[in-house]
Design a protein around this motif. Structure first.
Motif, PDB file in Angstrom:
ATOM      1  N   ARG A 127       0.848  -1.204   0.000  1.00  0.00           N
ATOM      2  CA  ARG A 127       0.000   0.000   0.000  1.00  0.00           C
ATOM      3  C   ARG A 127       0.875   1.243   0.000  1.00  0.00           C
ATOM      4  O   ARG A 127       2.032   1.206   0.394  1.00  0.00           O
ATOM      5  N   LYS A 128       0.265   2.348  -0.425  1.00  0.00           N
ATOM      6  CA  LYS A 128       0.980   3.619  -0.452  1.00  0.00           C
ATOM      7  C   LYS A 128       0.530   4.498   0.707  1.00  0.00           C
ATOM      8  O   LYS A 128      -0.629   4.484   1.098  1.00  0.00           O
ATOM      9  N   ASN A 129       1.468   5.269   1.219  1.00  0.00           N
ATOM     10  CA  ASN A 129       1.175   6.342   2.156  1.00  0.00           C
ATOM     11  C   ASN A 129       1.315   7.629   1.351  1.00  0.00           C
ATOM     12  O   ASN A 129       2.393   7.921   0.832  1.00  0.00           O
ATOM     13  N   VAL A 130       0.215   8.373   1.201  1.00  0.00           N
ATOM     14  CA  VAL A 130       0.191   9.572   0.378  1.00  0.00           C
ATOM     15  C   VAL A 130      -0.211  10.753   1.246  1.00  0.00           C
ATOM     16  O   VAL A 130      -1.161  10.663   2.038  1.00  0.00           O
ATOM     17  N   HIS A 131       0.508  11.855   1.097  1.00  0.00           N
ATOM     18  CA  HIS A 131       0.171  13.064   1.848  1.00  0.00           C
ATOM     19  C   HIS A 131       0.462  14.277   0.969  1.00  0.00           C
ATOM     20  O   HIS A 131       1.501  14.336   0.305  1.00  0.00           O
ATOM     21  N   GLU A 132      -0.451  15.236   0.964  1.00  0.00           N
ATOM     22  CA  GLU A 132      -0.289  16.435   0.152  1.00  0.00           C
ATOM     23  C   GLU A 132      -0.486  17.674   1.010  1.00  0.00           C
ATOM     24  O   GLU A 132      -1.401  17.730   1.833  1.00  0.00           O
ATOM     25  N   ILE A 133       0.399  18.651   0.809  1.00  0.00           N
ATOM     26  CA  ILE A 133       0.356  19.905   1.561  1.00  0.00           C
ATOM     27  C   ILE A 133       0.431  21.050   0.552  1.00  0.00           C
ATOM     28  O   ILE A 133       1.287  21.045  -0.333  1.00  0.00           O
ATOM     29  N   ASP A 134      -0.450  22.019   0.702  1.00  0.00           N
ATOM     30  CA  ASP A 134      -0.421  23.209  -0.150  1.00  0.00           C
ATOM     31  C   ASP A 134       0.164  24.374   0.640  1.00  0.00           C
ATOM     32  O   ASP A 134      -0.204  24.603   1.795  1.00  0.00           O
ATOM     33  N   VAL A 135       1.084  25.077   0.013  1.00  0.00           N
ATOM     34  CA  VAL A 135       1.678  26.274   0.603  1.00  0.00           C
ATOM     35  C   VAL A 135       1.692  27.365  -0.455  1.00  0.00           C
ATOM     36  O   VAL A 135       1.604  27.097  -1.656  1.00  0.00           O
ATOM     37  N   THR A 136       1.804  28.622  -0.003  1.00  0.00           N
ATOM     38  CA  THR A 136       1.791  29.753  -0.922  1.00  0.00           C
ATOM     39  C   THR A 136       2.973  30.662  -0.613  1.00  0.00           C
ATOM     40  O   THR A 136       2.849  31.619   0.150  1.00  0.00           O
ATOM     41  N   PRO A 137       4.140  30.366  -1.191  1.00  0.00           N
ATOM     42  CA  PRO A 137       5.294  31.234  -0.953  1.00  0.00           C
ATOM     43  C   PRO A 137       5.118  32.592  -1.618  1.00  0.00           C
ATOM     44  O   PRO A 137       4.525  32.692  -2.695  1.00  0.00           O
ATOM     45  N   ALA A 138       5.632  33.605  -0.960  1.00  0.00           N
ATOM     46  CA  ALA A 138       5.533  34.971  -1.484  1.00  0.00           C
ATOM     47  C   ALA A 138       6.715  35.237  -2.407  1.00  0.00           C
ATOM     48  O   ALA A 138       7.636  35.984  -2.073  1.00  0.00           O
ATOM     49  N   MET A 139       6.697  34.581  -3.559  1.00  0.00           N
ATOM     50  CA  MET A 139       7.742  34.771  -4.570  1.00  0.00           C
ATOM     51  C   MET A 139       7.182  34.398  -5.935  1.00  0.00           C
ATOM     52  O   MET A 139       6.186  33.691  -6.023  1.00  0.00           O
ATOM     53  N   ASP A 169       1.471  29.678 -10.965  1.00  0.00           N
ATOM     54  CA  ASP A 169       1.629  31.119 -10.825  1.00  0.00           C
ATOM     55  C   ASP A 169       0.393  31.716 -10.169  1.00  0.00           C
ATOM     56  O   ASP A 169      -0.724  31.534 -10.646  1.00  0.00           O
ATOM     57  N   GLY A 170       0.601  32.410  -9.054  1.00  0.00           N
ATOM     58  CA  GLY A 170      -0.503  33.045  -8.346  1.00  0.00           C
ATOM     59  C   GLY A 170      -0.465  34.554  -8.431  1.00  0.00           C
ATOM     60  O   GLY A 170      -1.179  35.235  -7.714  1.00  0.00           O
ATOM     61  N   GLY A 171       0.393  35.086  -9.267  1.00  0.00           N
ATOM     62  CA  GLY A 171       0.538  36.536  -9.396  1.00  0.00           C
ATOM     63  C   GLY A 171       2.005  36.907  -9.435  1.00  0.00           C
ATOM     64  O   GLY A 171       2.876  36.041  -9.393  1.00  0.00           O
ATOM     65  N   PRO A 172       2.310  38.201  -9.462  1.00  0.00           N
ATOM     66  CA  PRO A 172       3.704  38.635  -9.607  1.00  0.00           C
ATOM     67  C   PRO A 172       4.617  38.170  -8.462  1.00  0.00           C
ATOM     68  O   PRO A 172       5.755  37.832  -8.674  1.00  0.00           O
ATOM     69  N   GLU A 173       4.137  38.153  -7.272  1.00  0.00           N
ATOM     70  CA  GLU A 173       4.959  37.754  -6.125  1.00  0.00           C
ATOM     71  C   GLU A 173       4.265  36.678  -5.299  1.00  0.00           C
ATOM     72  O   GLU A 173       4.349  36.690  -4.056  1.00  0.00           O
ATOM     73  N   ARG A 174       3.611  35.743  -5.964  1.00  0.00           N
ATOM     74  CA  ARG A 174       2.885  34.687  -5.251  1.00  0.00           C
ATOM     75  C   ARG A 174       2.842  33.440  -6.124  1.00  0.00           C
ATOM     76  O   ARG A 174       2.531  33.502  -7.301  1.00  0.00           O
ATOM     77  N   THR A 175       3.172  32.313  -5.494  1.00  0.00           N
ATOM     78  CA  THR A 175       3.128  31.026  -6.170  1.00  0.00           C
ATOM     79  C   THR A 175       2.369  30.052  -5.286  1.00  0.00           C
ATOM     80  O   THR A 175       2.542  30.060  -4.070  1.00  0.00           O
ATOM     81  N   VAL A 176       1.532  29.241  -5.885  1.00  0.00           N
ATOM     82  CA  VAL A 176       0.835  28.190  -5.153  1.00  0.00           C
ATOM     83  C   VAL A 176       1.620  26.908  -5.370  1.00  0.00           C
ATOM     84  O   VAL A 176       1.823  26.496  -6.514  1.00  0.00           O
ATOM     85  N   ALA A 177       2.081  26.302  -4.266  1.00  0.00           N
ATOM     86  CA  ALA A 177       2.887  25.079  -4.355  1.00  0.00           C
ATOM     87  C   ALA A 177       2.144  23.940  -3.675  1.00  0.00           C
ATOM     88  O   ALA A 177       1.683  24.074  -2.545  1.00  0.00           O
ATOM     89  N   SER A 178       2.030  22.829  -4.363  1.00  0.00           N
ATOM     90  CA  SER A 178       1.421  21.623  -3.820  1.00  0.00           C
ATOM     91  C   SER A 178       2.518  20.577  -3.692  1.00  0.00           C
ATOM     92  O   SER A 178       3.080  20.137  -4.695  1.00  0.00           O
ATOM     93  N   VAL A 179       2.839  20.201  -2.450  1.00  0.00           N
ATOM     94  CA  VAL A 179       3.890  19.231  -2.174  1.00  0.00           C
ATOM     95  C   VAL A 179       3.225  17.907  -1.848  1.00  0.00           C
ATOM     96  O   VAL A 179       2.434  17.815  -0.910  1.00  0.00           O
TER      97      VAL A 179
END
Length: 147
Positions: free
Chosen positions: A37-49, A105-115
């Motif tokens: 079986r797999k252990n799966v985990h996802e976290i979303d973060v929004t770095p200001a870059m 891309d979330g804008g000029p200084e914002r990125t949405v990252a899904s890890v």
């Protein structure tokens, strides 16, 4: 390089099996890995870059943490990027974890990252996918503060 998560993890576990049992260890580990079986985990973060700076940070963090992988069919666009690596997790960092970071891309200084962390689980549940995803997010946060 395939995009099949099960195959990527089976190959990584097979490579780990080579160190203990040669070619037979590789085949045995890869065979067993496909049935775990797999252990799966996802976290979303929004770095200001910006997306470009975030992609450079993620690439650096994953290169230091593990072994980067090519992503099939994922051409970098001006709005999205996908970066992957195999990173050690679990007891003694012996369990390969597939880390996939999707950047939008979330804008000029914002990125949405899904890890997303995915690892195979044996009889002893180590939650390697979850713990490694959290560790990568923490490293990305440190990188963001340094940048």
């Amino acid at each position: 390089m395939t995009d099949d998560v099960d195959q990527i993890l089976a190959d990584a576990l097979g490579t780990a099996g080579t160190s203990g049992g040669g070619a037979g260890g590789r085949r045995g580990a890869a065979f067993a890995a496909k049935r775990l079986r797999k252990n799966v985990h996802e976290i979303d973060v929004t770095p200001a870059m910006s997306l470009g700076i975030a992609a450079d940070h993620v690439t650096g963090v994953l290169a230091r943490a593990g072994h980067r992988l090519a992503v099939e069919g994922a051409w970098p666009t001006s709005a999205e990027q996908v970066i992957r690596a195999i990173v050690g997790g679990g007891f003694g960092n012996m369990n390969p974890v597939l880390i996939t970071v999707g950047l939008t891309d979330g804008g000029p200084e914002r990125t949405v990252a899904s890890v997303r962390g995915v690892a195979k689980e044996g009889l002893i549940k180590q939650r390697a996918g979850q713990k490694t995803a959290k560790r990568i997010v923490a490293l990305l946060g440190q990188q963001e503060q340094l940048g």
